[in-house]
Enzyme design. Structure first.
Site, PDB file in Angstrom:
ATOM      1  CG  ASP A 285      -2.129   0.962   0.988  1.00  0.00           C
ATOM      2  OD1 ASP A 285      -2.072   1.779   0.034  1.00  0.00           O
ATOM      3  OD2 ASP A 285      -3.111   0.917   1.760  1.00  0.00           O
TER       4      ASP A 285
HETATM    5  C1  BGC Z   1      -4.871   3.438   0.077  1.00  0.00           C
HETATM    6  C2  BGC Z   1      -4.958   2.425  -1.035  1.00  0.00           C
HETATM    7  C3  BGC Z   1      -4.812   3.131  -2.352  1.00  0.00           C
HETATM    8  C4  BGC Z   1      -3.505   3.890  -2.366  1.00  0.00           C
HETATM    9  C5  BGC Z   1      -3.251   4.629  -3.672  1.00  0.00           C
HETATM   10  C6  BGC Z   1      -3.652   4.323  -0.041  1.00  0.00           C
HETATM   11  O1  BGC Z   1      -3.725   5.389   0.838  1.00  0.00           O
HETATM   12  O2  BGC Z   1      -4.891   2.769   1.307  1.00  0.00           O
HETATM   13  O3  BGC Z   1      -6.174   1.746  -0.982  1.00  0.00           O
HETATM   14  O4  BGC Z   1      -4.886   2.227  -3.408  1.00  0.00           O
HETATM   15  O5  BGC Z   1      -3.507   4.848  -1.322  1.00  0.00           O
HETATM   16  O6  BGC Z   1      -4.109   5.704  -3.801  1.00  0.00           O
END
Ligand code: BGC
Length: 727
Positions: A285
C-alpha cells in the site's frame, strides 16, 4: 445540510506529498516499440514467457520494475515520466524488451482521478451495496464496467478490490469492502475482479490483511490467532483469489502479530504464496514498505510508490547477496507473468471516450439490486404514482444529488459537485455529491403529484412541509472516507432529530439512508418505511425512484449486521480512537480482536444480542415461504422449495447457514451458500445447492489445513432446519 463527522484524521507523512496534485505538465505518451522476441509467442504460457524475459534483463532493469511512481512523480518536484497516466501508480516499461509500462488506477467503485484529464468515469454503487445484492453476476458486471473504463482511459491495472471484512462497523472504508461474512465478501470481490480482468486489465485485491479500521492504520498492530485469521479475513482473500486469480495483492499498512503486513513472512510467504498458491505480485500500500531485506525476503515484490527501499538499496542488497538474485528474479517474474496472463502485453489498452450511458445503465441495474428495504409497515411502499397527491422530500441534498464515499475510492463527479458546483477533481476527504437527483426522478415518476423539497437544516420547517404532504421521504446520510472512522454508529448532525420531527408531523414517513455502512436508528419505531441505499452511484436516484414506486421489487439483503447501538459491538469504541489526537503522532497500539471468530452476525448470535437489523435481512414487496428442506451429509447437498406467497413477482435471496458440530466450538451459524430465486406471484421452485467442504470446515492450525469434522451438522434455511451427518 453538511454532514459533520466526529472522526479524526491521522496524518500520514509518507503520503502527504503524494496526495497533492501531480505535476501539471501533460506527459507525452511513450513511443512503444512493437514488442518483439520469442516471449511474444502467444502459444507459450505466461510463466515461460516471463522466464524468457527475466533472462534478458539487466540488474538495473529488474530493479526498475520493483518500484514505481505515485500520482505522476517519483518524488516532489521530479518530472512526470513519459507514458504515465498520472494515476495512483506508474511503473515505467522497458522499451528495449517491449515491456509496457504499468499504469495503475485506484478504482474501487469506479476509476478515480478522471477530472485530471477531463475523463468521465462511472460511479458505481458502493461495493458494500454490491455485496447486498448477493448476486455474483452483478459482481462480474461491476468489475467489467471498471475494467472497460480503465482501458478506455489508458490504464492497464486496477488497484481496487477491497475485501477486508467489515468487523468494525465504523471503519471509514467499509463502503469499499464487501461485508462481514468471508464467503459472501470473497465471492463478491472475486467475481468483481474476474469481471474486471476479463476486460484485459490487471486486477488487484487489497488490503492484505486486517486493515479493518482506519484509526491508527499505519501504527496499529493486529493481535490475532491463526485459526481466527484463516477463518475470517484470510478466508475472504482465499476465496477471492481462487475465483479471480488477480495480478496483484496489495499488502496493508498495519502490523499483524508484530510485523508490518508488507514484511510479514506468515501472511505473504506462508499463507498467500504457499498455501493460497498466489502467482501474482505483492505490492505495498502507498507508503507501506518499511524495509529492504526483510520486506524482500518476507514476500513483498514491489514498493509503491517511491524507491526508498526497493531502489538503490535493494540493488546493493542483491549485489552483496543479502537478497539472492533469485528472489529478485522471482519478484520480476511475478510481475511479468501477470502482465502476460492478463493480456496487457498482447493487447494493450487503447484510449477512447468512455460511454457514460452504458455505465449509467449498468450502475443503475446494480443499484436496484443493492438497495435494502428494511422496514415497510402497513405496506407504505411502493407508492402509487396514480394516487399520491403530494410528497415532501427532505434532507441530504436530495434535490440535486447522491452522496459518494471519500478517499482513494472517490470518483470525480461529472460536471463538478452537484451541491458545491466546485469543478475539477474531488478534494481529499470532502463529501462529494453526484448529479443523480432524487427530486427530479421522483417528479418524473409521479407527474400528478406535487413534490416539494426542504433541505432539512431546520427541523421545524421540514416538519411543516411534511405535515402539508401525504407522504414524507427523509434522506439522511453518513459521509465516510479512507483515513478516518466514524466515532459512533449514530448519524451525524441533527439528522436523528430531523427524522423524529418529520415522523411526528407525517404518519407516512419513509427514510432513505445513504451511508458507508451500518448506522443506528433511534427513530425506527416512529417511521413507516426505511430503505438503506448505501452510496448508490450515478444511477442511484433512478434506482431509488424505481424502488419507491414499485417498478423494481427490492431484493437486496444486508451484508452487515446493523447494531442497535455502539454498546452492542465487540468493541464499543473504535480501538485506539481515544489515543489519536489531531495533529499529533499517536503511540503505537495493539488491536486485540478478542472476539476471535465471532465477527459480525456471529458475535450477535453467540452473545445472544439482538441486532437492530440482522445480516441477511431485507424485505420485498412480496413474501416467500420455504418448505421441504433436505440436507445430505455424504453428498454435501441441501435442497428446499421456495414459494412466492404474495401478489407480485419478486426475487428472494435464499440463504443456507450451517451450525457445525459441538467439537468445532463455534456456537453460531455460518453462511455457506445462497441463491437468488426469481419467482412470479404464486410460483414455487426447488433449489438444490452443493456445499463447499471448506465452508463447512474449521482451520486446524496444527496441521495447517482445513479440517472437515465428523459429526452432526444442522442446515438452516429461513425458519427451517435439517440435520445432516458428516462421517
Ligand atoms: C490506500 C490504497 C490506495 C492507495 C493509492 C492508499 O492510501 O490505502 O487503498 O490504493 O492509497 O491511492
Amino acid at each position: 445540510m453538511r454532514p459533520s463527522i466526529l472522526p479524526f484524521v491521522l496524518a500520514m507523512p509518507a503520503l502527504v506529498w503524494a496526495q497533492a496534485p501531480a505535476q501539471p505538465a501533460r506527459p507525452q505518451a511513450a513511443r512503444q516499440e512493437k514488442p518483439k522476441g520469442p516471449w511474444m509467442d502467444k502459444s507459450l504460457g505466461p510463466d515461460q514467457r516471463a522466464d524468457m524475459l527475466v533472462g534478458q534483463m539487466t540488474l538495473d532493469e529488474k530493479i526498475q520494475l520493483v518500484h514505481g511512481v505515485g500520482w505522476g512523480a517519483l518524488r516532489p518536484g521530479s518530472p512526470v515520466p513519459p507514458g504515465s497516466n498520472q494515476g495512483a501508480g506508474f511503473v515505467p516499461g522497458i522499451e528495449r524488451l517491449g515491456i509496457p509500462a504499468v499504469n495503475l488506477a485506484d478504482s474501487a467503485v469506479g476509476v478515480r482521478m478522471g477530472a485530471l484529464e477531463s475523463r468521465y468515469s462511472t460511479l458505481l454503487p458502493s461495493t458494500l451495496g454490491l455485496a447486498a445484492s448477493f448476486d455474483p453476476e452483478a459482481g462480474y458486471l461491476y468489475g467489467s464496467v471498471i475494467g472497460r473504463e480503465l482501458r478506455d482511459q489508458g490504464y492497464n491495472m486496477s488497484i481496487g478490490g477491497g475485501v477486508d471484512l467489515v468487523r468494525e462497523p465504523r471503519n471509514g472504508r467499509n463502503f469499499e469492502y464487501a461485508g462481514e461474512d468471508p464467503v459472501l465478501a470473497g465471492t463478491m470481490a472475486g467475481q468483481l475482479m474476474k469481471g474486471l480482468q476479463a476486460q484485459q486489465v490487471m486486477g488487484d485485491i487489497k488490503h492484505y490483511a486486517f486493515n479493518d479500521q482506519e484509526t491508527g492504520r499505519n501504527i496499529l498492530n493486529v493481535v490475532m490467532d491463526k485459526r481466527t485469521m484463516r477463518e475470517t479475513d484470510l478466508l475472504a482473500f482465499e476465496i477471492a483469489l481462487k475465483i479471480a486469480e488477480p495480478s496483484g495483492v496489495m499488502c496493508s499498512y498495519n502490523k499483524v502479530n508484530g510485523d508490518y503486513a508488507c514484511e510479514n513472512d506468515y501472511l505473504l510467504n506462508q499463507v498467500l504464496k504457499k498455501d493460497f498458491g498466489f502467482k501474482g505480485w505483492v505490492l505495498s500500500d502507498w507508503g507501506g514498505t518499511h524495509s529492504t531485506t526483510k520486506a524482500a525476503m518476507n514476500g513483498l515484490d514491489q514498493e509503491m510508490p517511491g524507491d526508498r527501499y526497493f531502489g538503490a538499496d535493494l540493488k546493493k542488497a542483491v549485489e552483496s547477496e543479502e537478497v539472492p538474485e533469485a528472489r529478485l528474479n522471482d519478484m520480476v517474474h511475478r510481475i511479468l507473468r501477470s502482465m502476460f496472463a492478463a493480456g496487457v502485453i498482447d493487447n494493450p489498452p487503447v484510449r477512447r471516450v468512455v460511454d457514460p450511458f452504458r455505465g449509467l445503465e449498468d450502475a443503475q441495474h446494480i443499484a436496484e439490486e443493492s438497495i435494502v428495504l428494511l422496514k415497510n409497515a402497513g405496506g407504505v411502499l411502493p407508492l402509487d404514482a396514480g394516487r399520491v397527491a403530494s410528497i415532501a422530500l427532505i434532507g441530504s441534498h436530495a434535490d440535486v444529488g447522491v452522496l459518494s464515499g471519500g478517499g482513494s475510492a472517490q470518483v470525480d463527479p461529472p460536471g463538478g459537485d452537484a451541491v458545491t458546483h466546485l469543478p475539477g477533481a474531488a478534494r481529499w476527504m470532502q463529501p462529494v455529491w453526484f448529479p443523480s437527483s432524487p427530486l427530479k426522478q421522483i417528479r418524473e415518476r409521479a407527474p400528478l403529484a406535487t413534490v416539494e423539497y426542504d433541505d432539512g437544516t431546520d427541523s421545524a420547517a421540514a416538519a411543516k412541509l411534511a405535515r402539508a404532504s401525504q407522504v414524507a421521504i427523509v434522506f439522511v446520510n453518513q459521509y465516510m472516507s479512507e483515513g478516518r472512522d466514524a466515532a459512533t454508529l449514530a448519524l451525524p448532525g441533527n439528522q436523528d432529530a430531523l427524522v423524529s420531527a418529520v415522523a411526528a408531523a407525517n404518519p407516512r414517513t419513509i427514510v432513505v439512508i445513504e451511508s458507508g455502512g451500518p448506522v443506528s436508528m433511534p427513530w425506527v419505531g416512529e417511521v413507516k418505511g426505511v430503505l438503506e441505499a448505501w452510496y448508490p452511484g450515478i444511477g442511484g436516484a433512478q434506482a431509488l425512484a424505481a424502488i419507491l414506486f414499485g417498478d423494481v421489487n427490492p431484493s437486496a439483503k444486508l451484508p452487515v449486521t446493523f447494531a442497535a447501538s455502539d454498546g452492542d459491538l465487540p468493541h464499543p469504541q473504535v480501538p485506539g480512537i481515544d489515543l489519536v489526537k489531531p495533529g499529533q503522532r499517536p503511540p503505537a497500539f495493539d488491536v486485540n480482536y478478542t472476539e476471535g471468530l465471532k465477527v459480525g452476525y456471529k458475535w450477535f448470535e453467540a452473545e445472544h444480542k439482538q441486532p437492530l437489523f440482522a445480516f441477511g435481512y431485507g424485505l420485498s414487496y412480496t413474501t416467500f415461504a420455504y418448505s421441504d428442506l433436505k440436507a445430505d451429509g455424504s453428498r454435501r447437498t441441501v435442497s428446499f422449495s421456495v414459494k412466492n406467497t404474495g401478489r407480485r413477482a419478486g426475487t428472494d435471496v435464499a440463504q443456507v447457514y450451517v451450525m457445525l458440530p459441538p467439537a468445532a466450538d463455534e456456537p453460531f451459524r455460518r453462511l455457506v451458500a445462497w441463491q437468488r430465486v426469481q419467482l412470479e406471484a404464486g410460483e414455487s421452485k426447488t433449489v438444490s445447492l452443493k456445499l463447499n467442504p471448506v465452508y463447512l470446515s474449521i482451520f486446524n492450525v496444527r496441521n495447517n489445513a482445513w479440517e472437515l469434522l465428523g459429526g452432526e451438522y444442522r442446515a438452516l434455511v429461513g425458519p427451517l432446519t435439517a440435520g445432516f451427518r458428516v462421517e
